[in-house]
Design a protein around this motif. Structure first.
Motif, PDB file in Angstrom:
ATOM      1  N   ALA A 131      -5.333  -0.252   4.923  1.00  0.00           N
ATOM      2  CA  ALA A 131      -5.195  -1.588   4.335  1.00  0.00           C
ATOM      3  C   ALA A 131      -4.917  -2.627   5.413  1.00  0.00           C
ATOM      4  N   ASP A 154      -3.079   5.270   3.749  1.00  0.00           N
ATOM      5  CA  ASP A 154      -3.582   4.153   2.940  1.00  0.00           C
ATOM      6  C   ASP A 154      -3.073   2.813   3.475  1.00  0.00           C
ATOM      7  N   TRP A 172     -10.915  12.797   1.474  1.00  0.00           N
ATOM      8  CA  TRP A 172     -10.417  11.633   2.217  1.00  0.00           C
ATOM      9  C   TRP A 172     -10.088  11.980   3.664  1.00  0.00           C
ATOM     10  N   GLY A 190      -9.510   5.696  -0.983  1.00  0.00           N
ATOM     11  CA  GLY A 190      -8.444   6.025  -0.041  1.00  0.00           C
ATOM     12  C   GLY A 190      -8.067   7.493  -0.156  1.00  0.00           C
ATOM     13  N   THR A 191      -6.791   7.768  -0.069  1.00  0.00           N
ATOM     14  CA  THR A 191      -6.351   9.162  -0.107  1.00  0.00           C
ATOM     15  C   THR A 191      -6.378   9.756  -1.518  1.00  0.00           C
ATOM     16  N   ALA A 245       0.828  -1.210   0.000  1.00  0.00           N
ATOM     17  CA  ALA A 245       0.000   0.000   0.000  1.00  0.00           C
ATOM     18  C   ALA A 245       0.860   1.257   0.000  1.00  0.00           C
ATOM     19  N   LEU A 256     -11.158   2.584   1.809  1.00  0.00           N
ATOM     20  CA  LEU A 256     -10.324   2.186   0.679  1.00  0.00           C
ATOM     21  C   LEU A 256     -11.132   2.058  -0.609  1.00  0.00           C
ATOM     22  N   THR A 278       0.668   4.007  -3.280  1.00  0.00           N
ATOM     23  CA  THR A 278       0.281   5.407  -3.125  1.00  0.00           C
ATOM     24  C   THR A 278       1.409   6.335  -3.550  1.00  0.00           C
ATOM     25  N   GLN A 301      -0.015  10.511   2.971  1.00  0.00           N
ATOM     26  CA  GLN A 301      -1.111   9.783   2.333  1.00  0.00           C
ATOM     27  C   GLN A 301      -0.781   8.306   2.207  1.00  0.00           C
ATOM     28  N   ALA A 302       0.470   7.992   1.888  1.00  0.00           N
ATOM     29  CA  ALA A 302       0.869   6.588   1.757  1.00  0.00           C
ATOM     30  C   ALA A 302       0.694   5.850   3.082  1.00  0.00           C
ATOM     31  N   ARG A 330       1.285  10.556  -4.686  1.00  0.00           N
ATOM     32  CA  ARG A 330       0.917  11.183  -3.420  1.00  0.00           C
ATOM     33  C   ARG A 330       2.075  11.040  -2.434  1.00  0.00           C
TER      34      ARG A 330
END
Length: 291
Positions: free
Chosen positions: A211, A207, A251, A245-246, A190, A241, A194, A203-204, A199
């Motif tokens: 997840a 996400d 979000w 997600g982001t 994930a 998700l 991202t 954000q990663a 991003r």
């Protein structure tokens, strides 16, 4: 690669890499703490669903662990038996509890990131590339049998173990015996997706956390909310998700609404948070080899 290096040079490189791995481990734990909004969890903004701990508690815990990750990395580089890794982990947990006044802030991270540091040490000493696949391979080759047979002392009664016994949540031991797939596939995957979509790290990490909440059987959640609470966490994570997600508009408001819903229900996915920190650690550790 270190196969062509002299033993003396290799020793220096292993020591230096161990210091780097320890710094990255602490930095990853801090990245998890600083992340927000983070449903039900302690952050620099608020205490989530917790009345017994805050960001200061976590910082004290982080400081207490600063030498542990280096020590267990070097144990791994020396092909230490599982009993040695377990002893180092127990000692780290005791230091954590002294620093926090008996509050469990990082027990899961001591276990999962500690094992990853040991696997990194073994990979480093064997002269291989530092990739996620290599870490999983060395974790299984070095201590897979012991992890699969890892027994719990009769007098050990953590909330996670009690929840696992009552509700069948698998928890950290099953994760480790399986080669930490939630870290090396779910969380790390994930994070990379991202970032690849353009991003940023925040954000990663969001996400990746969602997840993990969707896929992981989290004994912390089961302890607080039972199977109904665990189902609520999975449903909310899945909804976030599946909305994108982001990558979706709004979000942050969506994640904050889930955070408030978790606090209202006294839910805290601490297991997912530990695995997020471990995923951040692997991502940073392997970045040079997996671009």
């Amino acid at each position: 690669m270190m196969d062509t290096l002299s033993p003396a040079t290799r020793t220096v490189d292993v020591r230096r890499f161990g210091q780097r791995a320890a710094r990255l481990a602490i930095a990853s734990l801090y990245a998890e703490l600083a992340l927000y909004p983070k449903p039900g969890l302690v952050s620099l903004v608020d205490n989530g669903s917790h009345t017994d701990m805050n960001a200061v508690t976590f910082m004290r815990s982080l400081f207490s662990l600063r030498h542990y990750f280096r020590l267990i990395f070097h144990a791994g580089s020396n092909d230490a038996p599982f009993a040695t890794l377990k002893r180092l982990g127990i000692e780290a947990e005791e230091r954590m509890l002294r620093a926090t006044g008996g509050i469990n802030t990082h027990r899961g991270a001591i276990f999962s990131i500690g094992l990853l540091c040991a696997a990194a040490g073994r990979a480093c000493a064997h002269g291989g590339e530092m990739t996620a696949a290599a870490l999983q391979s060395h974790l299984r080759a070095g201590w897979g049998k012991e992890l699969a047979n890892h027994s719990v002392p009769v007098n050990e009664r953590s909330h996670g173990l009690s929840a696992a016994a009552l509700h069948g949540a698998s928890g950290a031991r099953h994760e480790a015996a399986s080669g930490l797939p939630s870290v090396l596939q779910t969380g790390l995957g994930a994070l990379r997706r991202t970032l690849a979509e353009g991003r940023g790290p925040r954000q990663a990490r969001i996400d990746a956390l969602f997840a993990l909440m969707m896929h992981v059987s989290d004994t912390n959640v089961v302890h607080r909310g039972g199977p109904q609470g665990a189902a609520f966490v999975r449903i909310q994570a899945s909804a976030f998700l599946h909305a994108g997600g982001t990558a979706s508009n709004g979000w942050e408001a969506h994640a904050l609404a889930i955070h408030r819903a978790f606090v209202e229900r006294n839910l805290s996915p601490g297991g997912a948070a530990d695995l997020l920190a471990a995923s951040c650690f692997v991502h940073a550790l392997t970045a040079e080899h997996e671009r």
